[in-house]
Design a protein around this motif. Sequence first.
Motif, short mmCIF file in Angstrom:
data_model
loop_
_atom_site.label_atom_id
_atom_site.label_comp_id
_atom_site.label_asym_id
_atom_site.label_seq_id
_atom_site.Cartn_x
_atom_site.Cartn_y
_atom_site.Cartn_z
N LEU A 66 0.84 -1.28 0.11
CA LEU A 66 -0.11 -0.05 -0.01
C LEU A 66 0.76 1.22 0.05
N ASN A 70 1.02 4.11 -3.05
CA ASN A 70 0.50 5.37 -2.73
C ASN A 70 1.51 6.44 -2.33
N ASP A 139 -3.90 4.90 1.97
CA ASP A 139 -4.47 4.13 0.68
C ASP A 139 -5.64 5.03 0.34
N LYS A 142 -5.65 8.58 -1.38
CA LYS A 142 -5.69 8.72 -2.87
C LYS A 142 -5.22 10.06 -3.45
#
Length: 164
Positions: A66, A70, A139, A142
């Motif tokens: 993750l 990101n 995450d 975004k």
Amino acid sequence: MTFHKRKHLGKTIKAFSYNVLGVVLPFILSLIPILFLKKYDKIESFLDEGEFLIFASGLYTGALFLFGENTASIKKMHDKILSALCIWLLIICSTSYAIIYCVQLLKLNAGIDLPFIRIYSLIIFFIAVLASYRSVFIDFLKTYPQVDVEKISKQDVDNIVNDI
């Protein structure tokens, strides 16, 4: 707290809970017969045998993915440090478990310091829980690159006009 922030926090906590629960579910289910049979001393065996290092490895693997997906959303310094440490902590806890397993397999128990392993396993595990939470939190943020639609459209129109 705004609606958006509440929704973000709710989704983060839900995903984080699923992640951690899925990793430690074998431990939780093992507690049922231990508590039913009143064999409380067996709880320490999870720490002594390095089981929490395996749980931590699972959490670090998810967090590492993750964080990697990101990188644009990672803004805070502690998240950048945690992201960079994840791969090393994954290697450290996996290697530590392999060493503990080999020592137990070869019955070299004289070389194992159980209080150290218990404390070490819990520290590594709780850092993994933190890394898992922060990676899930990030995450759901975004952060996408800013795109100026008007500027791009104007450039496209200018290109068409220039081609005519």
